[in-house]
Design a protein around this motif. Sequence first.
Motif: not given
Length: 202
Positions: A33-45, A179-187
């Motif tokens: 079970i894999i989670v891609h979350t966070g405010k940054g781009k790239g979750k769906s990608s 597996l959980v990844t949080e995408m962070e938005a820098l720009k």
Amino acid sequence: MSDDNARHAAKMAKVKAARDRMMQDRQGEKGLIIVHTGKGKGKSSAGFGMILRCIAHDMPCAVVQFIKGAWDTGERRLLTTHFGGLCQFHAMGEGFTWDTQDRQRDIAAARAGWDKAKTLIRDPAIRMVLLDEINIALRYDYLDVAEVVAFLRDEKPPMTHVVLTGRNAKPELIEIADLVTEMEALKHPFRDGIKAQAGVEF
């Protein structure tokens, strides 16, 4: 061999020995079970990258999109045109919540997407199911997170991978994930007046 090269070679030999010892204890496989979350781009990608890997390994897979709906996205066009035999694609959403402005319609679309997702996940022939933007449906309580968690915990076949994307993943989902990844938005170019562009956002 120079002193720098000798030191580097000795250091890398130690790293390799440590890695080899670590890998000896990690021989198991399971459906994740894999989670891609966070405010940054790239979750769906990231999720679609995993789908393409499955296709490259001749592993049947499926996508359920909970938000984008009728959008003519690059990923939808590619998968349905070239890989329909290996990857089922179901666009179940009706657009962003601020576009529909109809909570009952959004709930109905999310329920239909979840019903389709459960059917796909239950199929042991399908090795990976991407639930794209399901976290948005969970965030707005269009779906019951307890129901989703219970299904993934109790009914997902042991070797099936399920990928769930979208910002604001619920803590209950994070808790059961492997597996959980949080995408962070820098720009982000949107802040500079740049709209969503083909090949980058869709």
